[in-house]
Write a protein that holds these residues in place. Structure first.
Motif, short mmCIF file in Angstrom:
data_model
loop_
_atom_site.label_atom_id
_atom_site.label_comp_id
_atom_site.label_asym_id
_atom_site.label_seq_id
_atom_site.Cartn_x
_atom_site.Cartn_y
_atom_site.Cartn_z
N GLN A 136 0.88 -1.22 -0.25
CA GLN A 136 0.00 -0.18 0.25
C GLN A 136 0.93 1.26 -0.36
O GLN A 136 0.41 2.32 -0.31
CB GLN A 136 -1.00 0.14 1.10
N GLY A 137 2.26 1.20 -0.07
CA GLY A 137 3.09 2.40 0.01
C GLY A 137 3.02 2.87 1.41
O GLY A 137 3.11 4.27 1.52
N ILE A 138 2.71 2.26 2.64
CA ILE A 138 2.46 2.86 3.87
C ILE A 138 3.50 2.59 4.70
O ILE A 138 3.93 1.56 4.98
CB ILE A 138 1.28 2.40 4.58
N ASP A 139 4.42 3.52 5.33
CA ASP A 139 5.57 3.48 6.07
C ASP A 139 4.92 3.88 7.67
O ASP A 139 5.01 5.15 7.59
CB ASP A 139 6.90 4.20 5.76
N ILE A 140 5.16 2.77 8.54
CA ILE A 140 4.53 3.56 9.82
C ILE A 140 5.77 3.60 10.96
O ILE A 140 5.57 3.87 11.86
CB ILE A 140 3.62 2.43 10.44
N THR A 141 7.07 3.43 10.45
CA THR A 141 8.30 3.78 11.22
C THR A 141 8.18 5.01 11.87
O THR A 141 8.25 5.01 13.23
CB THR A 141 9.44 3.58 10.41
N HIS A 142 8.06 6.30 11.32
CA HIS A 142 8.07 7.39 11.90
C HIS A 142 6.90 7.66 12.77
O HIS A 142 6.94 8.06 13.95
CB HIS A 142 8.40 8.40 10.75
N PRO A 143 5.62 7.44 12.33
CA PRO A 143 4.59 7.86 13.24
C PRO A 143 4.55 6.68 14.49
O PRO A 143 4.22 7.25 15.45
CB PRO A 143 3.35 7.48 12.23
N THR A 144 5.06 5.62 14.57
CA THR A 144 5.19 4.63 15.41
C THR A 144 6.24 5.34 16.56
O THR A 144 5.61 5.32 17.62
CB THR A 144 5.65 3.51 15.14
N GLU A 145 7.34 5.84 16.08
CA GLU A 145 8.14 6.72 17.06
C GLU A 145 7.66 7.78 17.54
O GLU A 145 7.77 8.05 18.97
CB GLU A 145 9.60 7.06 16.33
N LEU A 146 6.88 8.51 16.99
CA LEU A 146 6.23 9.66 17.56
C LEU A 146 5.21 9.37 18.42
O LEU A 146 4.94 10.14 19.45
CB LEU A 146 5.62 10.60 16.51
N ILE A 147 4.17 8.50 18.06
CA ILE A 147 3.30 7.75 19.03
C ILE A 147 3.90 7.42 20.42
O ILE A 147 3.42 7.83 21.65
CB ILE A 147 2.50 7.02 18.48
N GLU A 148 4.78 6.54 20.34
CA GLU A 148 5.32 5.94 21.54
C GLU A 148 6.13 7.22 22.11
O GLU A 148 6.15 7.31 23.60
CB GLU A 148 6.43 5.24 20.99
N ARG A 149 6.79 8.18 21.62
CA ARG A 149 7.17 9.26 22.54
C ARG A 149 6.22 10.09 23.09
O ARG A 149 6.39 10.48 24.16
CB ARG A 149 7.86 10.23 21.37
N ALA A 150 5.06 10.25 22.20
CA ALA A 150 3.88 11.11 23.12
C ALA A 150 3.49 10.24 24.18
O ALA A 150 3.17 10.91 25.16
CB ALA A 150 2.80 11.10 21.81
N VAL A 151 3.24 9.04 24.13
CA VAL A 151 2.63 8.22 25.27
C VAL A 151 3.85 8.26 26.42
O VAL A 151 3.14 8.54 27.62
CB VAL A 151 2.76 6.73 24.95
#
Length: 386
Positions: A342-357
């Motif tokens: 699908q051309g979806i890379d979740i690497t960066h948003p995963t890092e940002l979400i974990e940092r927010a948590v």
């Protein structure tokens, strides 16, 4: 002749009353869903809860809607003992409606986009439903109406009737249930309730109930990347459209659906699909079980609301919804090969979400846009989707 008509009417009424009894009995058997507490270390003094709608017999929030839609049709005299039921659905509503149709001994067709997840198609068929596929998702409405006409049946039409089929004043609707379950918590009236929109019926119920009860609670509706709701709400344009179908199943629509009541919404976010999927995976880790992509979109909304509260120095609670189980998406949102295709890379948003948590620091890269009621400036567009 009149005696024959009277007997037929009595038989129809008896069937309707029995059908209502069956639906009400099922509602009592399945009871209410749980309200789960989720600890976010970075947001001290802010309590977060998710109402787990995945525990219903058909596995999603749509279980409530399906029962309401059938009751609505029966009590309007449009569903009878021989009525063929038809629905336009991306999957979960059809699963629940197939379940109820079988309880009542009724034939049921689901009109589905061809790319609907295999697990949802299998669930519809397991409950006795028939699947009718279309290649263009935007055509499901017209095709469902045409099929209902061909079968002399009844088009349940969740997108038109969701907001009116549900009793938003109470009767243990989802809003009343959330407030009852919070009543003994440290912050019984939430600062925010966060709920994405598919039909718009659940957000309408929540927003109406907030107003009806005179609560200070605000309603945030996070919207997927490919959906018309955010732009329609922002621009007060009911004719707003999205040229591409949502990849977050269960929420997001190519048009602003009739059941979406924008006047009861206090804030909306535009959430990239990569962020929604990353969020559903991160939240699954926090809960120790999988949740779906629409719940991931809700989680982004929760983080946004928590950041708003933290910035203002507020304490309190936030409530949202687990819409369905992530097990339905083992071959999509939880499949790295599917994401790559699908051309979806979740690497960066995963890092940002974990940092927010962990830290309470929320990056604007998790949003395409955000807006609150009363904003007079232009929407805060943080980036454009490549």
């Amino acid at each position: 002749m009149s005696e024959h008509v009277t007997n037929r009417h009595c038989q129809a009424k008896a069937w309707s009353q029995n059908a209502i009894h069956i639906l009400e009995a099922e509602g009592r058997r399945t009871a209410d869903s749980h309200l789960c507490s989720v600890h976010l270390a970075g947001f001290s003094g802010i309590d977060v809860y998710f109402k787990d709608e995945s525990i219903h017999p058909t596995g999603s929030l749509k279980h409530r809607l399906a029962r309401s839609l059938l009751l609505y049709g029966i009590c309007n005299g449009q569903i009878r003992s021989d009525t063929v039921l038809v629905e336009a659905s991306s999957g979960s509503t059809a699963v629940s409606e197939a379940y109820y149709a079988r309880l009542l001994g009724l034939k049921f067709y689901a009109v589905l986009p061809r790319n609907t997840s295999k697990s949802k198609v299998e669930a519809i068929r397991q409950h006795g439903g028939l699947c009718h596929f279309v290649d263009e998702p935007a055509t499901i409405y017209d095709e469902a109406a045409r099929l209902a006409d061909r079968e002399c049946g009844y088009f349940l039409d969740q997108f038109a009737y969701a907001e009116r089929a549900t009793d938003w004043r109470g009767n243990n609707n989802i809003a009343e249930s959330i407030l009852n379950q919070l009543s003994l918590e440290p912050h019984p009236v939430p600062q925010w309730i966060v709920m994405g929109a598919g039909t718009g019926g659940t957000s309408a119920t929540l927003g109406r109930y907030i107003l009806y009860r005179g609560l200070a609670t605000r309603l945030c509706v996070p919207d997927p990347e490919y959906s018309a709701f955010y732009e329609g709400w922002r621009d007060c344009d009911p004719n707003s459209v999205s040229l591409r179908a949502s990849r977050i199943e269960g929420i997001g629509r190519p048009r602003v659906e009739p059941s979406f009541i924008g006047n009861v919404v206090d804030a909306m976010l535009k959430v990239p699909d990569a962020a929604s999927i990353a969020a559903c995976r991160v939240l699954s880790g926090l809960l120790s079980r999988r949740v779906g992509g629409s719940t991931g979109t809700n989680f982004i909304g929760v983080l946004w609301a928590a950041a708003e509260m933290k910035q203002r120095g507020e304490t309190g609670s936030i409530a949202s919804v687990i819409c369905d189980s992530g097990e339905r998406y083992a071959d999509s949102y939880f499949d790295d090969d599917w994401l790559s295709a699908q051309g979806i890379d979740i690497t960066h948003p995963t890092e940002l979400i974990e940092r927010a948590v962990s830290t309470g620091e929320l990056s604007p890269d998790l949003f395409l846009a955000q807006r609150q009621r009363g904003d007079t400036d232009t929407p805060k567009l943080h980036r454009q989707h490549a």
